[in-house]
Structures are given as C-alpha cells and as structure tokens.
Design an enzyme around this catalytic site. Structure first.
Site, short mmCIF file in Angstrom:
data_model
loop_
_atom_site.label_atom_id
_atom_site.label_comp_id
_atom_site.label_asym_id
_atom_site.label_seq_id
_atom_site.Cartn_x
_atom_site.Cartn_y
_atom_site.Cartn_z
N CYS A 77 50.73 -91.93 -43.71
CA CYS A 77 51.52 -90.76 -43.33
C CYS A 77 50.69 -89.77 -42.51
O CYS A 77 51.22 -88.93 -41.81
CB CYS A 77 52.11 -90.09 -44.56
SG CYS A 77 50.90 -89.62 -45.79
N SER A 130 40.48 -86.72 -44.54
CA SER A 130 41.86 -86.71 -45.03
C SER A 130 42.49 -85.32 -44.94
O SER A 130 41.77 -84.31 -44.92
CB SER A 130 41.92 -87.17 -46.49
OG SER A 130 41.51 -88.51 -46.58
N GLU A 154 43.21 -92.45 -51.26
CA GLU A 154 44.23 -93.50 -51.11
C GLU A 154 44.01 -94.30 -49.82
O GLU A 154 44.43 -95.43 -49.71
CB GLU A 154 45.63 -92.88 -51.14
CG GLU A 154 46.03 -92.52 -52.56
CD GLU A 154 47.42 -91.92 -52.66
OE1 GLU A 154 48.23 -92.17 -51.75
OE2 GLU A 154 47.68 -91.23 -53.64
#
Length: 418
Positions: free
Chosen positions: A58, A113, A120
C-alpha cells in the site's frame, strides 16, 4: 562512492515510487497484484533481463533488477499498470548498484516505511523473491542480497525496539478507532476484505476493542470463514454488503480491488458511520464524503498519526543503521569475491592443464613413475597457489581490477562467459 559492477554489461537498479512523493491515487495507478508481477517477470525473461524482484504494497511499488538502462525496468512496470512513464517520472526514484543495495536494506528493515519500524515489508520481499525464483529470475546475487536483508531485519527486531508500539497500518487503524470512537465494545464493526491488512486489522480489533460485534465479508466467503472461525466472528455473503453497511457503526475496507468497491449509493447513513479505507488503490469512492453522517479516513491519514512510542523508536535508528552496515559489509565482501571468482577458476583450470601435460610427459619419460603420488602433490600445490592469489585479491590494499588484469595477462587466461 565505489561502484560494484555486478555483471559485465548490466548494472543493478532499484526503480520505484513510494508514499514520500506519490499520494494514494498515484500509488494506486502503479500497484501490482500477483498476476501482474508474474507477467512482468515473464516479460523480463523474454527480453533477456537477468534477475528481477518486484514488490508492491500500500506504500510503495518497486522493481529491483539487472538492466543495461533503468528505462527497461520502468517500461516493464508502466506497461503492466495504469500509470504512464511521464506520471512515474514525476514521483519516481532510481538507484544504481551500491545505492540500490543500500535502498533495499533500508526498505526491508522498516527504516523507509510510512510508519517507522513497520516490518510487514520483509514478508513482501520474501514473497517477491519466491515469485522471482518460480520464474527463474532469482540469480545468486538477488538470493544473497534478499537473505542479507532478511538477516538484518531479524537482527534489528531482536536487538532493538524499533518495532515497539504501532508499527503497521493495521495497528494504526485500530488505534484511530480506539481514540475516536466511544463505547467501542458495543459498536457494530464491519470488515470488508480479508487480505493481509484486513486479517491484521481483524486480529488487532479483537485483541484491543473487547468487541464481539464484528462481521466479515469477502468476495470469497471461505477466506472470511477461515479468519472468523479463529476469532468466533460472524460471516456474511458478498451480496449482503449493502444491508450490513446500514447496520454498521464502523466500516473497515481492506480489499485488493483495482477500482472502488464502496460508493455513495451503497451507504444509507441514518446514524454516524466511520469508514476506514486501508486499500491502495482507494476502494472507497470520494463521493462518500458528501454524506452528512459519514467520516471517511484513508490509510495515508492514519499513517501520519504518530503515537507516543514513535519518538522512543527513533532512538533506535542509529543502532539499526549500525546493524545494516555490518550485514551489508559482509554482503559486499561476498560480492567482491564473486567478482574475482571467474579469474581464480580460470587460473585453476590453467594450472590443472599444465599439471596433466607434465604428468603425461613424466609418465612416458620416467620408468615406474608414480602418477597417483604426483597427482596428490600437484593438486596440493595448485590449491596453495590459487589460495595465495585469492587472499591477495581480498586484501584492502590491492587494486582488484589491476590485479585481475595482470593475472589474466601473465597466465593467458580465457574466462568462461557465465
């Protein structure tokens, strides 16, 4: 900074885009599902690209691979997605050789991130490598690099507290619900979509909200039933989506669809409804915002919510970077060894040819010549000579390229073109 030439004609590149410059809409245009990744790997093989890894989450879409020019990789990505090369270039980054290696370490360890310390991504790298291997696009370099990044990620997880607190979108969404909804244990929660983010959100909701009024809907009912069974939740059919949305106080959308699946027409808000869209591309239409009783929050907004442990996590960044440097140094040392391995192997072949010719000559010339003993002694000498050359090439004081050239010239070596 020194370049690490990984193959004679190609360089190693990382091309991609992330949340840093591309919003959810743009990222959605370039997102890849598994069939698209497989298609890219197949096409890359056809055009002679040696080694390619694709990841799409995403927050980012990236290709890591070998090419004569990064445009080869950019074109592969744009041909397979809804975005154009022009749109890509506006928000993209391209890293080469050493910088591309460093980038993968940063991404794989959660330092790049959207929520610092989100680990993840490492499972996406593992999955990307698995797919590359399936299509015979995972060369020894990529295999070694992925293993090194996984190793660095594990060490950071075990040796620092970089991943303490809310480290994922799934956790951030639940934290948002807990912070903004009163009397959460009595609210009706509907989760639409049971991909990885959906599963993790569900798990966090059950754990932190003390709520048993959670209903799951997924296009494939069996997937929803698998998760529901684990947490004793309710499952409804995809056809019941509109009815269930009307009952809900909170709707969490985490589907992997390429187009919006929830629009204004589906929602009939007689009471306040909080909608969290955890999908890229967006799966909830913007027209939902026009409804009076509805609050729509997308994952990009969630990721900006910094929880109180974020400052604490930042303290561990230097330690994480030191771990990365150590693991990366070992990887680059291996890479240097790979660089001179063909010359050492060619030297060994040359010395073995000399040995065979000499033993043949002495066998004919000397009566009772002990060929077996001569083989043993010669092999040991060859081993010692090649080891001596290898140690010389590994030395930091040596210019490896000049030494390799000299060894090839002196022994008139022919390198095998692998």
């Amino acid at each position: 900074m020194r370049d690490y030439h990984i193959s004679k004609h190609n360089s190693f590149y990382a091309v991609g885009l992330s949340y840093k410059k591309a919003d959810a809409e743009v990222r959605g245009k370039f997102s890849l599902d598994v069939p698209a990744i497989d298609h890219i790997l197949g096409k890359a093989k056809e055009i002679g690209i040696d080694g390619l890894l694709a990841i799409s989450t995403c927050n980012r879409t990236e290709l890591y691979g070998f090419a004569q020019h990064p445009y080869q990789l950019i074109k592969l990505l744009c041909d397979e997605t809804h975005g154009t090369v022009e749109e890509f270039q506006e928000v993209a980054y391209v890293y080469k050789n050493h910088d591309a290696i460093s980038h993968m370490f940063k991404v794989g360890t959660g330092l790049d991130s959207q929520i610092l310390g989100d680990f993840e991504i490492i499972s996406q790298i593992k999955q990307g490598f698995y797919r590359a291997k399936k299509y015979d696009m995972a060369n020894p370099f990529l295999e070694r690099l992925c293993n090194a990044v996984i190793q660095a990620s594990k060490r950071i997880k075990n040796e620092t507290e970089l991943s303490s607190g809310a480290t994922s979108v799934a956790f951030a969404s639940v934290k948002y619900i807990l912070d903004n909804v009163t009397d959460i244990s009595n609210k009706n929660i509907l989760l639409f979509g049971t991909g990885k983010i959906g599963r993790n959100t569900c798990e966090n909701l059950v754990k932190h909200s003390n709520n048993s009024h959670i209903t799951l809907i997924n296009r494939t009912r069996e997937k929803a039933e698998d998760i529901a069974g684990k947490f004793h939740l309710t499952v409804k059919d995809y056809g019941d989506l509109q009815t269930e949305i009307r009952k809900a106080d909170i709707l969490v959308v985490a589907t992997g669809a390429q187009l919006p699946t929830v629009s204004k027409a589906l929602i009939y808000p007689k009471k306040p409804l909080l909608v969290l869209d955890l999908s890229v591309p967006k799966n909830v239409s913007d027209d939902v915002k026009q409804l009076d009783n509805v609050t729509l929050v997308h994952l990009d907004q969630l990721s900006q919510i910094t929880d109180e442990t974020l400052a604490k996590r930042k303290e561990y960044v230097p330690k994480a970077e030191a771990i990365i440097e150590k693991v990366k140094k070992d990887f680059l040392k291996w890479l240097e060894t790979r660089k001179f391995a063909p010359v050492i192997n060619a030297l060994k072949d040359k010395l073995n040819t000399m040995k065979t010719e000499e033993i043949d000559f002495q066998t004919k010339k000397i009566e009772g010549f002990d060929q077996i003993q001569a083989e043993i002694i010669s092999d040991r000498i060859i081993q010692k000579i090649t080891k001596q050359f290898a140690n010389h090439l590994k030395s930091n004081e040596v210019d490896t390229d000049d030494s390799l050239e000299l060894i090839q010239k002196v022994f008139q070596l022919e390198l095998h073109s692998k």
